[in-house]
Design an enzyme around this catalytic site. Structure first.
Site, short mmCIF file in Angstrom:
data_model
loop_
_atom_site.label_atom_id
_atom_site.label_comp_id
_atom_site.label_asym_id
_atom_site.label_seq_id
_atom_site.Cartn_x
_atom_site.Cartn_y
_atom_site.Cartn_z
N LYS A 173 0.85 -1.08 -0.24
CA LYS A 173 0.02 -0.21 0.16
C LYS A 173 0.79 1.48 -0.02
O LYS A 173 1.65 1.91 1.34
CB LYS A 173 -0.91 0.09 1.49
N GLY A 226 6.98 4.47 7.78
CA GLY A 226 5.82 6.28 8.05
C GLY A 226 6.82 6.62 9.48
O GLY A 226 7.47 6.85 9.73
N THR A 230 2.46 6.23 14.06
CA THR A 230 1.96 5.15 13.19
C THR A 230 2.32 3.73 13.43
O THR A 230 1.77 2.78 13.41
CB THR A 230 2.41 5.50 11.42
N GLU A 248 10.49 1.56 10.05
CA GLU A 248 11.28 2.14 9.60
C GLU A 248 10.80 3.80 9.92
O GLU A 248 9.80 4.09 8.95
CB GLU A 248 12.03 2.28 8.16
N CYS A 282 13.34 11.27 5.88
CA CYS A 282 13.63 11.14 7.21
C CYS A 282 14.97 11.85 7.53
O CYS A 282 15.57 11.86 8.88
CB CYS A 282 12.93 10.29 6.99
N GLU A 384 9.70 15.87 15.64
CA GLU A 384 10.10 15.82 14.19
C GLU A 384 9.06 16.97 13.32
O GLU A 384 7.68 16.59 13.44
CB GLU A 384 9.90 14.32 13.14
P1 NAD Z 1 2.16 7.87 7.84
O1 NAD Z 1 2.83 6.91 9.21
O2 NAD Z 1 1.36 8.52 8.45
O3 NAD Z 1 1.99 7.11 6.97
C1 NAD Z 1 3.00 5.68 6.35
C2 NAD Z 1 2.23 5.27 4.91
O4 NAD Z 1 1.60 4.14 6.70
C3 NAD Z 1 0.79 5.43 4.75
O5 NAD Z 1 0.91 4.61 3.87
C4 NAD Z 1 -0.33 5.40 5.13
O6 NAD Z 1 -1.23 5.42 4.79
C5 NAD Z 1 -0.25 4.13 6.63
N1 NAD Z 1 -0.81 4.17 7.63
C6 NAD Z 1 -1.22 5.21 8.35
N2 NAD Z 1 -2.06 4.25 9.20
C7 NAD Z 1 -2.04 3.28 9.06
C8 NAD Z 1 -2.38 2.13 9.95
N3 NAD Z 1 -3.33 2.31 11.32
N4 NAD Z 1 -2.31 0.81 9.87
C9 NAD Z 1 -1.64 0.78 8.40
N5 NAD Z 1 -0.69 1.88 7.82
C10 NAD Z 1 -0.59 2.87 8.25
O7 NAD Z 1 4.09 9.01 7.87
P2 NAD Z 1 4.11 9.72 6.57
O8 NAD Z 1 3.38 10.81 7.27
O9 NAD Z 1 3.84 9.30 5.03
O10 NAD Z 1 5.32 9.72 6.08
C11 NAD Z 1 6.22 10.14 6.70
C12 NAD Z 1 6.80 10.12 7.88
O11 NAD Z 1 7.67 9.03 7.63
C13 NAD Z 1 7.78 11.36 8.45
O12 NAD Z 1 7.95 10.87 9.96
C14 NAD Z 1 9.23 10.25 8.29
O13 NAD Z 1 10.09 10.85 9.31
C15 NAD Z 1 8.56 9.29 8.40
N6 NAD Z 1 9.83 8.43 6.99
C16 NAD Z 1 10.74 7.51 7.29
C17 NAD Z 1 11.23 6.68 6.93
C18 NAD Z 1 12.46 6.20 6.93
O14 NAD Z 1 12.96 5.50 6.54
N7 NAD Z 1 13.28 6.20 8.52
C19 NAD Z 1 11.89 7.23 5.04
C20 NAD Z 1 10.91 7.86 4.79
C21 NAD Z 1 10.04 8.91 5.80
#
Ligand code: NAD
Length: 481
Positions: A173, A226, A230, A248, A282, A384
């Protein structure tokens, strides 16, 4: 209006609900396509397809599996321009960035794992002359891969490529905020002849479609990138089901600049590590620590340069800063800028929304923002923000800055600028983060382990780490006497 479709069992299909969500172009602030509002019924169909495809895919000769993944990589390269444009329109990032970084990296991910699997080996241990132990590594089953919006196709393929290369089938997804390139990717998979059901892409909301993936009893492993909140929720759901998990998560990375560094290089790269992708990486260094001997010079030259970064239409080659990803995210970033002021911070540049003329006049643009005068313990420096906002904090001594760098709940990456080799090693070893860059930033070799400590995550991606995550190991012990 263009409707994105789910990719289930080799077909592009409508969601079971028949419902769609709006997909925005953030540079224009307008809806430009629709996304399936999928739910547990779509995920169920995807899991059934992935399960049915598992035996065929996992037992396919590695070279054949690899050839299909390489073909997908070739198609990404062939469609480079179209994909880069789609990524920029969906995410708001400068087209030049999508073209230079996101799309080439997506094909590299596919190629890297398509070939890595050909060299993947497992161990054997001769236990004196008593027994031979050998380890087998086999694909686990149906992998759940959930990715974020900041580097959409780049991070989507970073998960899907090793999962498939290792012989798993996948239910994935992408973020509902940036679904377009994953949809275009599904078209490429069909064209490349990926067998039906091997990869299934279910679009939709995290709390609905994502949650259904995490909860599904026939998905034994979850790879998630993400936000930390989450991630906590996913861990709470998946851990009692004893799923394998790779998380991650977020970061609040220190960028530490010692006064013995190559000043010009540190300055130049720090602009990039602060504001690339509108600060929505990130790994961006959002807390800049500068040693007192060069603090004033650094701050004045940094601000002078930041003021020249052009915020503008992502299609314009001269734009260095595009739109942030959504209205909601823009409001979040602006609320943090307000918080920084409430906490006593002084804004040296930026701090406001930018109105871009022409087609982008309704877009979500924020001027690159530099803040000083804040304590390292305040919320602005602990939480963040994930936008074009950095703080600069002076320090005197090495021990002091190590403690400050380690003072957040996160531990994803750090950057250190120094020409003192011993110091570079000493500080790198004491920083609590999964990645440390010395005199560079975001230099990536796909063979290296990638991931965070503390609340930045659990597990590592990259190189063999990902192939190990996406396989189950078994030890077989044979008595020799
Ligand atoms: P998010 O956590 O809102 O969403 C990430 C993904 O998770 C999306 O596809 C979303 O639809 C899904 N999701 C949300 N709730 C869920 C649930 N209950 N069950 C399953 N899936 C769910 O994050 P975002 O706003 O899309 O991304 C930004 C964040 O990602 C920032 O905190 C950033 O630091 C982090 N990030 C981390 C890395 C890494 O490698 N560590 C890389 C890129 C981004």
């Amino acid at each position: 209006m263009f409707k994105i479709k789910n990719y289930i069992n080799g077909q592009l299909v409508e969601p079971e609900s028949g419902e769609y969500l709006d997909n925005y172009n953030p540079a224009e602030g307008k809806v430009y396509s629709l996304i399936p509002d999928s739910d547990d019924r779509d995920v169920q169909k995807a899991v059934v397809a992935a399960n049915a495809a598992f035996d065929g895919w996992s037992s396919m000769p590695v070279l054949k599996r690899s050839a299909i993944l390489l073909k997908i990589a070739d198609f990404i390269d062939r469609d480079h321009e179209k994909l880069a444009r789609a990524e920029s329109d969906d995410n708001g990032k400068p087209l030049s960035l999508a073209s230079r970084v996101d799309i080439p990296r997506a094909s590299s991910n596919m190629r890297f794992y398509a070939t890595a699997i050909q060299h993947f080996a497992s161990e054997s241990h001769m236990s004196d002359d008593q027994a031979l132990n050998y380890t087998t590594r086999t694909p686990v089953g149906v992998a759940g891969c959930i990715s974020p919006w900041n580097l959409p196709l780049y991070l989507f393929t970073w998960k899907v490529a090793p999962a498939l290369a290792a012989g798993n089938t996948v239910v994935a997804k992408p973020s509902e905020i940036t679904p377009m390139t994953a949809y275009l990717f599904s078209e490429l998979c069909i064209e490349a002849g990926l067998p039906e059901g091997v990869l299934n892409i279910v679009h939709g909301l995290g709390a609905k479609a994502g949650q259904a993936i995490v909860e599904h009893p026939d998905i034994p492993l979850i790879s998630f990138t993400g936000g930390t909140t989450t991630g906590k929720h996913i861990a709470a759901t998946a851990a009692p089901m004893f799923k394998k998990m790779s998380l991650e998560l977020g970061g609040k990375n220190p960028n530490i600049i010692f006064d013995d560094c190559d000043f010009d290089q540190a300055l130049k790269v720090s602009i990039h590590s602060s504001f690339a992708n509108q600060g929505q990486i990130c790994l961006c260094g959002s807390r800049i620590f500068v040693q007192e001997g060069i603090y004033d010079r650094f701050v004045s030259q940094f601000v002078e340069r930041v003021k020249t970064l052009k915020v503008g239409d992502p299609h314009d080659e001269t734009s260095k800063v595009g739109a942030v990803v959504s209205k909601q995210h823009k409001d979040k970033i602006l609320s943090y800028i307000k918080l920084a002021q409430d906490e006593g911070g002084e804004i040296l540049c930026g701090g406001h929304q930018v109105k871009v003329e022409g087609r982008c006049e309704e877009g979500y643009f924020i001027a690159p923002t530099v803040i000083v005068g804040l304590d390292a313990t305040c919320r602005t420096n602990q939480e963040e923000i994930f936008g074009p906002v950095v703080t600069i904090i002076p320090f005197k001594a090495e021990d002091e800055v190590i403690a400050l760098a380690n003072s957040t709940a996160y531990g994803l990456s750090a950057t250190i600028w120094t020409d003192n080799l011993k110091r570079a090693h000493r500080v790198s070893h004491q920083i609590k983060s999964g990645i440390v860059w010395v005199n560079t930033w975001l230099f990536r070799d796909l063979r290296t382990p990638f991931g965070g400590m503390k609340q930045s995550g659990v597990g590592r991606e990259g190189g063999e780490e990902a192939l190990r995550f996406f396989t189950e190991s078994k030890n077989i012990c044979i008595a020799l006497k």
